[in-house]
Design a protein around this motif. Structure first.
Motif, PDB file in Angstrom:
ATOM      1  N   LEU A  92     -12.867  23.343  81.659  1.00  0.00           N
ATOM      2  CA  LEU A  92     -12.860  21.945  81.783  1.00  0.00           C
ATOM      3  C   LEU A  92     -13.318  21.091  81.246  1.00  0.00           C
TER       4      LEU A  92
ATOM      5  N   GLN B  70      -4.645  24.136  86.973  1.00  0.00           N
ATOM      6  CA  GLN B  70      -5.591  25.290  86.124  1.00  0.00           C
ATOM      7  C   GLN B  70      -5.250  26.582  86.792  1.00  0.00           C
TER       8      GLN B  70
ATOM      9  N   ASN C 144     -10.019  22.828  87.302  1.00  0.00           N
ATOM     10  CA  ASN C 144      -8.942  22.463  88.805  1.00  0.00           C
ATOM     11  C   ASN C 144      -8.212  23.151  88.804  1.00  0.00           C
ATOM     12  N   LYS C 145      -7.833  22.100  90.506  1.00  0.00           N
ATOM     13  CA  LYS C 145      -6.796  23.295  90.707  1.00  0.00           C
ATOM     14  C   LYS C 145      -5.366  23.468  89.949  1.00  0.00           C
TER      15      LYS C 145
ATOM     16  N   LYS D 263     -15.334  17.231  80.447  1.00  0.00           N
ATOM     17  CA  LYS D 263     -16.310  17.452  81.012  1.00  0.00           C
ATOM     18  C   LYS D 263     -17.302  17.945  79.917  1.00  0.00           C
TER      19      LYS D 263
ATOM     20  N   SER E 188     -16.296  24.445  90.747  1.00  0.00           N
ATOM     21  CA  SER E 188     -15.466  23.790  89.843  1.00  0.00           C
ATOM     22  C   SER E 188     -17.115  22.716  89.030  1.00  0.00           C
TER      23      SER E 188
END
Length: 207
Positions: A43, A11, A8-9, A47, A28
Protein backbone atom coordinates in the motif's frame (compact mmCIF):
# COMPACT_ATOMS: atom_id res chain seq x y z
CA UNK A 1 11.64 -15.83 9.49
CA UNK A 2 8.17 -14.34 9.82
CA UNK A 3 6.73 -12.34 6.93
CA UNK A 4 3.98 -9.72 6.94
CA UNK A 5 2.28 -8.28 3.88
CA UNK A 6 0.36 -5.03 4.09
CA UNK A 7 -2.36 -4.73 1.48
CA UNK A 8 -6.02 -4.42 0.68
CA UNK A 9 -8.43 -7.22 -0.20
CA UNK A 10 -7.85 -6.88 -3.95
CA UNK A 11 -4.08 -7.15 -3.52
CA UNK A 12 -4.43 -10.07 -1.14
CA UNK A 13 -6.73 -11.97 -3.50
CA UNK A 14 -4.36 -11.48 -6.43
CA UNK A 15 -1.27 -12.38 -4.38
CA UNK A 16 -2.88 -15.56 -3.08
CA UNK A 17 -3.44 -16.94 -6.58
CA UNK A 18 0.12 -18.21 -6.02
CA UNK A 19 -0.13 -19.65 -2.48
CA UNK A 20 2.86 -19.18 -0.18
CA UNK A 21 4.79 -22.20 1.07
CA UNK A 22 4.33 -21.01 4.66
CA UNK A 23 1.68 -18.94 6.47
CA UNK A 24 2.04 -15.17 6.19
CA UNK A 25 0.44 -12.35 8.15
CA UNK A 26 -1.81 -9.99 6.21
CA UNK A 27 -2.07 -6.57 7.87
CA UNK A 28 -3.72 -3.28 6.98
CA UNK A 29 -1.14 -0.94 8.57
CA UNK A 30 2.51 -1.25 9.69
CA UNK A 31 1.46 -0.17 13.19
CA UNK A 32 0.06 -3.72 13.50
CA UNK A 33 3.53 -5.29 13.14
CA UNK A 34 4.60 -7.35 16.14
CA UNK A 35 7.20 -10.12 15.89
CA UNK A 36 7.61 -10.22 12.10
CA UNK A 37 11.09 -10.00 10.59
CA UNK A 38 10.17 -8.86 7.06
CA UNK A 39 7.43 -6.43 6.05
CA UNK A 40 6.26 -6.01 2.46
CA UNK A 41 4.02 -2.95 2.17
CA UNK A 42 1.95 -3.12 -1.01
CA UNK A 43 0.00 0.00 0.00
CA UNK A 44 3.03 2.28 0.30
CA UNK A 45 2.48 4.22 -2.94
CA UNK A 46 -0.98 5.25 -1.77
CA UNK A 47 -0.24 5.41 1.96
CA UNK A 48 2.97 7.39 2.37
CA UNK A 49 1.94 8.01 5.98
CA UNK A 50 3.07 4.41 6.60
CA UNK A 51 6.67 5.60 6.41
CA UNK A 52 7.16 6.48 10.09
CA UNK A 53 5.84 3.13 11.33
CA UNK A 54 7.98 1.28 8.79
CA UNK A 55 11.10 3.17 9.86
CA UNK A 56 10.33 2.27 13.48
CA UNK A 57 9.98 -1.40 12.47
CA UNK A 58 13.27 -1.21 10.60
CA UNK A 59 15.02 0.16 13.69
CA UNK A 60 14.06 -3.03 15.55
CA UNK A 61 15.98 -5.05 12.94
CA UNK A 62 13.11 -5.62 10.52
CA UNK A 63 13.56 -5.64 6.76
CA UNK A 64 11.26 -3.33 4.80
CA UNK A 65 10.18 -3.77 1.18
CA UNK A 66 7.73 -1.24 -0.27
CA UNK A 67 5.65 -0.94 -3.39
CA UNK A 68 7.40 2.07 -4.93
CA UNK A 69 7.21 1.87 -8.71
CA UNK A 70 7.59 5.59 -9.37
CA UNK A 71 10.40 6.20 -6.86
CA UNK A 72 14.03 5.12 -6.68
CA UNK A 73 15.85 4.02 -3.53
CA UNK A 74 17.44 7.45 -2.85
CA UNK A 75 13.89 8.86 -2.62
CA UNK A 76 13.01 6.36 0.12
CA UNK A 77 14.23 6.09 3.72
CA UNK A 78 17.71 4.59 3.93
CA UNK A 79 17.62 0.80 3.82
CA UNK A 80 14.16 0.44 2.28
CA UNK A 81 13.97 -1.99 -0.64
CA UNK A 82 11.40 -1.59 -3.40
CA UNK A 83 9.31 -3.89 -5.56
CA UNK A 84 6.78 -3.68 -8.35
CA UNK A 85 3.64 -4.18 -6.31
CA UNK A 86 1.12 -2.89 -8.82
CA UNK A 87 -2.15 -4.76 -9.17
CA UNK A 88 -1.93 -6.96 -12.24
CA UNK A 89 1.63 -8.05 -11.44
CA UNK A 90 1.14 -9.62 -8.00
CA UNK A 91 0.04 -12.98 -9.39
CA UNK A 92 3.18 -13.38 -11.49
CA UNK A 93 5.86 -15.93 -10.65
CA UNK A 94 8.66 -13.38 -11.07
CA UNK A 95 8.63 -10.08 -9.23
CA UNK A 96 10.89 -7.10 -9.88
CA UNK A 97 12.90 -6.02 -6.84
CA UNK A 98 15.61 -3.52 -5.96
CA UNK A 99 17.73 -3.71 -2.82
CA UNK A 100 20.87 -1.62 -2.44
CA UNK A 101 21.92 -3.35 0.79
CA UNK A 102 23.74 -6.50 -0.31
CA UNK A 103 23.60 -7.95 3.20
CA UNK A 104 19.80 -8.31 2.80
CA UNK A 105 19.81 -10.10 -0.55
CA UNK A 106 20.05 -13.68 0.72
CA UNK A 107 17.37 -13.08 3.34
CA UNK A 108 15.03 -11.53 0.79
CA UNK A 109 15.75 -14.26 -1.74
CA UNK A 110 14.73 -16.85 0.85
CA UNK A 111 11.66 -14.86 1.86
CA UNK A 112 10.31 -14.49 -1.67
CA UNK A 113 10.90 -18.16 -2.42
CA UNK A 114 8.79 -18.94 0.65
CA UNK A 115 6.18 -16.63 -0.85
CA UNK A 116 6.28 -18.71 -4.05
CA UNK A 117 7.88 -15.88 -6.01
CA UNK A 118 11.16 -15.68 -7.91
CA UNK A 119 12.94 -12.37 -7.22
CA UNK A 120 14.11 -10.57 -10.34
CA UNK A 121 16.82 -8.16 -9.17
CA UNK A 122 16.83 -5.15 -11.47
CA UNK A 123 18.50 -1.76 -11.80
CA UNK A 124 17.24 0.98 -9.49
CA UNK A 125 15.33 3.12 -11.97
CA UNK A 126 11.94 4.80 -12.07
CA UNK A 127 9.26 2.40 -13.27
CA UNK A 128 11.29 -0.83 -13.06
CA UNK A 129 11.05 -2.62 -16.44
CA UNK A 130 7.57 -4.05 -16.97
CA UNK A 131 5.60 -1.03 -15.63
CA UNK A 132 7.71 1.37 -17.70
CA UNK A 133 7.07 -0.56 -20.92
CA UNK A 134 3.40 -1.19 -20.15
CA UNK A 135 2.69 2.47 -19.34
CA UNK A 136 4.27 3.47 -22.65
CA UNK A 137 1.87 1.11 -24.43
CA UNK A 138 -1.10 2.47 -22.45
CA UNK A 139 -0.07 6.02 -23.31
CA UNK A 140 0.20 5.13 -27.01
CA UNK A 141 -3.28 3.59 -26.84
CA UNK A 142 -4.67 6.86 -25.43
CA UNK A 143 -2.96 8.80 -28.22
CA UNK A 144 -4.54 6.45 -30.79
CA UNK A 145 -7.93 6.91 -29.13
CA UNK A 146 -7.62 10.70 -29.21
CA UNK A 147 -6.71 10.55 -32.91
CA UNK A 148 -9.86 8.56 -33.66
CA UNK A 149 -8.03 5.39 -34.72
CA UNK A 150 -10.65 3.26 -32.96
CA UNK A 151 -12.55 2.95 -29.68
CA UNK A 152 -11.29 1.46 -26.41
CA UNK A 153 -12.90 -1.95 -26.89
CA UNK A 154 -11.51 -2.39 -30.39
CA UNK A 155 -8.01 -1.27 -29.39
CA UNK A 156 -8.03 -3.67 -26.43
CA UNK A 157 -9.27 -6.51 -28.63
CA UNK A 158 -6.68 -5.79 -31.32
CA UNK A 159 -3.85 -5.89 -28.79
CA UNK A 160 -5.13 -9.13 -27.26
CA UNK A 161 -5.58 -10.90 -30.59
CA UNK A 162 -2.65 -9.33 -32.40
CA UNK A 163 0.00 -9.55 -29.69
CA UNK A 164 -1.48 -12.23 -27.40
CA UNK A 165 -1.59 -9.81 -24.46
CA UNK A 166 -3.65 -11.11 -21.51
CA UNK A 167 -5.43 -7.73 -21.42
CA UNK A 168 -5.66 -4.73 -23.68
CA UNK A 169 -4.00 -1.43 -22.68
CA UNK A 170 -7.19 0.19 -21.41
CA UNK A 171 -8.07 -2.86 -19.32
CA UNK A 172 -4.54 -2.76 -17.91
CA UNK A 173 -4.92 0.93 -17.07
CA UNK A 174 -8.13 0.21 -15.16
CA UNK A 175 -6.54 -2.68 -13.27
CA UNK A 176 -3.39 -0.77 -12.30
CA UNK A 177 -5.21 2.50 -11.72
CA UNK A 178 -5.03 5.31 -14.25
CA UNK A 179 -3.66 7.70 -11.62
CA UNK A 180 -0.67 5.37 -11.09
CA UNK A 181 -0.08 5.19 -14.84
CA UNK A 182 -0.22 8.96 -15.19
CA UNK A 183 2.07 9.58 -12.22
CA UNK A 184 4.71 7.22 -13.60
CA UNK A 185 4.53 8.77 -17.08
CA UNK A 186 4.90 12.25 -15.60
CA UNK A 187 8.04 11.21 -13.73
CA UNK A 188 9.46 9.44 -16.78
CA UNK A 189 8.71 12.43 -19.01
CA UNK A 190 11.21 14.41 -16.93
CA UNK A 191 13.83 12.00 -18.33
CA UNK A 192 12.56 11.89 -21.91
CA UNK A 193 9.75 13.66 -23.82
CA UNK A 194 8.68 10.35 -25.36
CA UNK A 195 6.89 9.57 -22.09
CA UNK A 196 4.77 12.75 -22.17
CA UNK A 197 1.30 11.68 -20.99
CA UNK A 198 -1.55 11.78 -23.48
CA UNK A 199 -3.98 14.64 -22.85
CA UNK A 200 -6.93 12.24 -22.86
CA UNK A 201 -5.35 10.16 -20.08
CA UNK A 202 -4.93 13.31 -17.99
CA UNK A 203 -8.54 14.29 -18.64
CA UNK A 204 -9.81 10.92 -17.43
CA UNK A 205 -7.67 10.97 -14.29
CA UNK A 206 -8.63 14.52 -13.32
CA UNK A 207 -12.28 14.29 -14.37
Amino acid sequence: MKIALIGNKVQQAEWETRPAAEPIDWLSHPAELTDQTICIDLLFEEKVEHELALVAFQKTGGVVVVNAVAKTCPELPVGFCRLNGWTGFLEKERIELVCENESMLNQLEEAFLKLNRQPEWVKDQIGFIAPRVLCSIINEAYLALSEGVSDKNQIDLAMQLGTNYPMGPFAWAEKIGKAHVLHLLEKLSAESPRYKPASLLKEEVYA
